[in-house]
Motif scaffolding. Structure first.
Motif, PDB file in Angstrom:
ATOM      1  N   GLU A  73       0.871  -0.958   0.053  1.00  0.00           N
ATOM      2  CA  GLU A  73       0.406   0.294   0.059  1.00  0.00           C
ATOM      3  C   GLU A  73       0.907   1.001   0.244  1.00  0.00           C
ATOM      4  O   GLU A  73       0.430   2.539  -0.167  1.00  0.00           O
ATOM      5  CB  GLU A  73      -0.436   0.025   0.901  1.00  0.00           C
ATOM      6  CG  GLU A  73      -0.827   0.368   2.272  1.00  0.00           C
ATOM      7  CD  GLU A  73      -0.309  -1.552   3.123  1.00  0.00           C
ATOM      8  OE1 GLU A  73      -0.518  -2.508   2.140  1.00  0.00           O
ATOM      9  OE2 GLU A  73      -0.782  -1.901   3.920  1.00  0.00           O
ATOM     10  N   ASP A  74       2.162   1.622   0.260  1.00  0.00           N
ATOM     11  CA  ASP A  74       2.890   2.710   0.421  1.00  0.00           C
ATOM     12  C   ASP A  74       3.936   3.071  -0.843  1.00  0.00           C
ATOM     13  O   ASP A  74       4.042   3.649  -1.414  1.00  0.00           O
ATOM     14  CB  ASP A  74       3.945   2.553   1.679  1.00  0.00           C
ATOM     15  CG  ASP A  74       3.464   2.336   2.460  1.00  0.00           C
ATOM     16  OD1 ASP A  74       2.393   2.526   2.892  1.00  0.00           O
ATOM     17  OD2 ASP A  74       4.419   2.083   3.695  1.00  0.00           O
ATOM     18  N   ILE A  75       3.948   1.317  -1.932  1.00  0.00           N
ATOM     19  CA  ILE A  75       3.943   1.408  -3.033  1.00  0.00           C
ATOM     20  C   ILE A  75       4.187   3.162  -4.011  1.00  0.00           C
ATOM     21  O   ILE A  75       4.779   3.941  -4.817  1.00  0.00           O
ATOM     22  CB  ILE A  75       4.645   0.607  -4.230  1.00  0.00           C
ATOM     23  CG1 ILE A  75       5.215  -0.664  -3.221  1.00  0.00           C
ATOM     24  CG2 ILE A  75       5.085   0.417  -5.160  1.00  0.00           C
ATOM     25  CD1 ILE A  75       6.859  -0.800  -3.138  1.00  0.00           C
ATOM     26  N   PRO A  76       2.755   3.051  -3.849  1.00  0.00           N
ATOM     27  CA  PRO A  76       2.670   3.952  -5.248  1.00  0.00           C
ATOM     28  C   PRO A  76       2.941   5.692  -4.655  1.00  0.00           C
ATOM     29  O   PRO A  76       3.415   6.325  -5.397  1.00  0.00           O
ATOM     30  CB  PRO A  76       0.671   4.043  -4.995  1.00  0.00           C
ATOM     31  CG  PRO A  76       0.050   3.066  -5.043  1.00  0.00           C
ATOM     32  CD  PRO A  76       1.451   2.513  -3.852  1.00  0.00           C
ATOM     33  N   SER A  77       3.678   5.733  -3.621  1.00  0.00           N
ATOM     34  CA  SER A  77       3.364   7.059  -2.937  1.00  0.00           C
ATOM     35  C   SER A  77       5.857   7.038  -2.974  1.00  0.00           C
ATOM     36  O   SER A  77       5.835   8.070  -2.777  1.00  0.00           O
ATOM     37  CB  SER A  77       3.216   7.193  -1.376  1.00  0.00           C
ATOM     38  OG  SER A  77       4.261   6.135  -0.553  1.00  0.00           O
ATOM     39  N   LEU A  78       5.812   6.789  -3.852  1.00  0.00           N
ATOM     40  CA  LEU A  78       6.963   5.794  -3.642  1.00  0.00           C
ATOM     41  C   LEU A  78       7.753   5.345  -4.947  1.00  0.00           C
ATOM     42  O   LEU A  78       8.502   5.008  -5.174  1.00  0.00           O
ATOM     43  CB  LEU A  78       7.829   5.693  -1.858  1.00  0.00           C
ATOM     44  CG  LEU A  78       7.932   4.600  -2.188  1.00  0.00           C
ATOM     45  CD1 LEU A  78       8.491   3.382  -3.245  1.00  0.00           C
ATOM     46  CD2 LEU A  78       8.042   4.611  -0.039  1.00  0.00           C
ATOM     47  N   ILE A  79       6.569   5.710  -6.545  1.00  0.00           N
ATOM     48  CA  ILE A  79       7.230   4.534  -7.041  1.00  0.00           C
ATOM     49  C   ILE A  79       7.980   4.783  -7.866  1.00  0.00           C
ATOM     50  O   ILE A  79       9.338   3.919  -8.231  1.00  0.00           O
ATOM     51  CB  ILE A  79       5.376   4.569  -8.166  1.00  0.00           C
ATOM     52  CG1 ILE A  79       6.491   3.375  -9.336  1.00  0.00           C
ATOM     53  CG2 ILE A  79       5.218   5.328  -8.333  1.00  0.00           C
ATOM     54  CD1 ILE A  79       5.906   1.324  -8.779  1.00  0.00           C
ATOM     55  N   ASP A  80       8.392   6.533  -8.396  1.00  0.00           N
ATOM     56  CA  ASP A  80       9.531   6.495  -9.014  1.00  0.00           C
ATOM     57  C   ASP A  80      10.881   6.219  -8.536  1.00  0.00           C
ATOM     58  O   ASP A  80      11.793   7.112  -8.638  1.00  0.00           O
ATOM     59  CB  ASP A  80       8.885   8.399  -9.566  1.00  0.00           C
ATOM     60  CG  ASP A  80       7.753   7.772  -9.901  1.00  0.00           C
ATOM     61  OD1 ASP A  80       7.913   6.797 -11.173  1.00  0.00           O
ATOM     62  OD2 ASP A  80       7.368   9.112 -10.728  1.00  0.00           O
ATOM     63  N   GLU A  81      10.485   6.363  -7.060  1.00  0.00           N
ATOM     64  CA  GLU A  81      11.966   6.528  -6.386  1.00  0.00           C
ATOM     65  C   GLU A  81      12.392   4.912  -5.534  1.00  0.00           C
ATOM     66  O   GLU A  81      13.304   5.524  -5.193  1.00  0.00           O
ATOM     67  CB  GLU A  81      11.678   7.587  -4.930  1.00  0.00           C
ATOM     68  CG  GLU A  81      11.911   8.256  -4.760  1.00  0.00           C
ATOM     69  CD  GLU A  81       9.942   9.366  -5.069  1.00  0.00           C
ATOM     70  OE1 GLU A  81      10.299   9.133  -6.882  1.00  0.00           O
ATOM     71  OE2 GLU A  81       9.420   9.050  -5.115  1.00  0.00           O
TER      72      GLU A  81
END
Ligand code: S3P
Length: 422
Positions: free
Chosen positions: A297-305
């Protein structure tokens, strides 16, 4: 060889795309300061102009003139989206309900990327869209659209935004819900420009609305660009880096929460809250990092990082797991494979199990003769930082010129912040 100093990252790429593309369907005019100067934005600006949009440079920034209602309905207008996934997917939503026939195409990297996930909900709204075996070129014949209720199968801001933008010109309300929270710039900007939108947790409903540009817009700094130097500071002893005027919405600042959990010293000074939360961020080296678990659930908030966070994980004590990162396979390149092979070539221990990326640290760097970014801009910047951390900046990185896709001033900022000690 620490990273030390302050810098102003370029204007946020995601917000910049939305400002340009939403001007196509808004009224009024707006002076925009700090719009991203990256190649992807040049693509959105080029398309804005080929649809008749007007933008003029002024001393303080760029003045955009809203185009709503002034579109000549084009026949077979080819719009070249080059390398930009955000441009093509947002445009699909914007054009689906507007008169005319459009062909959206891209470069070889974009031609590999899935477009059916966007076409599918738009078709349910009544859109006439054809993809080429699911990929660009995409042909759109503008139709009258009906609002729908749609549950996204993946948390993708581009997909959510396409449906919401189509909803602006549909009949009746359009409701979208996403499985995990992704970046929310489209929702915020629709509201900021006077559109009717309601957001409840991960469900948003947009009503058919006219948009009106605001007089002035200061583009916040891009966290996905700043992350390279902030994370460098977290892993290289003696470092301390401040990024000014950074976009800090929850959907974009996941990497800072992860850095904090890993033991870096992260401090924030909030500067503004509207239309996007922004502030200054300082990361100070605070001893070796510790591994962490990053749930799906945290992946979309750091997908590009993820590429640069993966580098941090190679230097952290213990096992770091990024859960369900299969989306990385359909970025500009198969980024999951790129991370594994290239950080692996530097001596890191990385594995994937199913869709999880697993990294065991800490590892000492070994130096290959060269590295290959596969022309993936985010991987190229990660490898540049990795080589600084390894004390071997002279190792060549193939495809490094792709950095201009998102961060043309990367090398300037690198030269300013990196302090090699003789
Ligand atoms: C973006 C959304 C993300 C991100 C991309 C920009 C946006 O893509 O990776 O760089 O501006 O909406 P997905 O929506 O495919 O996750």
């Amino acid at each position: 060889m620490p990273f030390i100093g302050e810098f102003s990252p370029p204007g946020d790429k995601s917000v910049s795309h939305r400002l340009v593309l939403m001007s196509l369907v808004a009224q009024g005019q707006m002076l925009v300061q700090g719009l991203s100067d990256c190649e992807d934005l040049k693509t959105s600006l080029k398309i804005f102009k080929s649809l008749g949009g007007r933008v003029e440079p002024e001393a303080q920034g760029l003045r955009f003139y809203g185009l709503e209602g002034k579109w000549p309905p084009p026949e077979n207008l080819e719009l070249m989206c080059d390398n930009s996934g955000t441009t093509i997917r947002l445009l699909m939503g914007l054009l689906a309900g507007r008169k005319g026939k459009y062909i959206l195409d891209g470069d070889p990297q974009l031609r590999r990327r899935p477009m059916e996930r966007v076409a599918e909900p738009l078709r349910l709204m009544g859109a006439k869209i054809e993809t080429s075996s699911g990929k660009p070129p995409v042909v759109i014949e503008g139709q009258e659209l009906m609002g729908i209720e749609y549950k996204l199968s993946e948390a993708s801001a581009q997909l959510k935004s396409a449906v919401l933008l189509a909803g602006l010109s549909a009949q009746g309300p359009t409701t979208v819900s996403e499985p995990h929270p992704s970046r929310d710039h489209t929702e915020r900007l629709i509201g900021y420009f006077g559109g009717q939108i309601e957001v409840q947790n991960q469900t948003m409903t947009v009503q058919p609305s006219d948009l009106r540009l605001r007089k002035f817009f200061l583009t916040p700094g891009d966290p996905s660009s700043a992350a390279f130097f902030l994370i460098a500071a977290a892993i290289i002893p003696g470092s301390r880096v401040t990024a000014q005027n950074l976009l800090l919405s929850r959907g974009r600042s996941g990497f800072l929460r992860v850095l904090d959990r890993m033991g870096a010293m992260v401090s924030l000074t909030m500067v503004s809250d509207t239309p996007e939360p922004t502030g200054d961020v300082t990361v100070t080296y605070n001893g070796p990092l510790v591994a962490t678990d990053i749930p799906a659930e945290d992946i979309p908030s750091l997908i590009d990082e993820i590429p640069i966070l993966a580098l941090a994980a190679t230097q952290a004590q213990g096992r770091t797991v990024f859960h369900q990162v299969d989306e990385l396979r359909v970025k500009e390149t198969d980024r999951l494979m790129g991370i594994r092979h290239q950080l692996g070539a530097l001596g890191a221990r990385l594995n994937s199990e199913g869709d999880d990326l697993i990294i065991d640290g800490p590892t000492s760097f070994i130096l290959p003769e060269s590295l290959d970014s596969g022309s993936d801009h985010r991987l190229a910047m990660t490898l540049s930082v990795a080589l600084k951390a390894a004390g071997a900046p002279q190792v060549p990185i193939l495809g490094r010129q792709s950095i201009v896709i998102s961060y043309p001033s990367f090398d300037q900022h690198l030269a300013k912040l990196w302090h090699p000690v003789a």
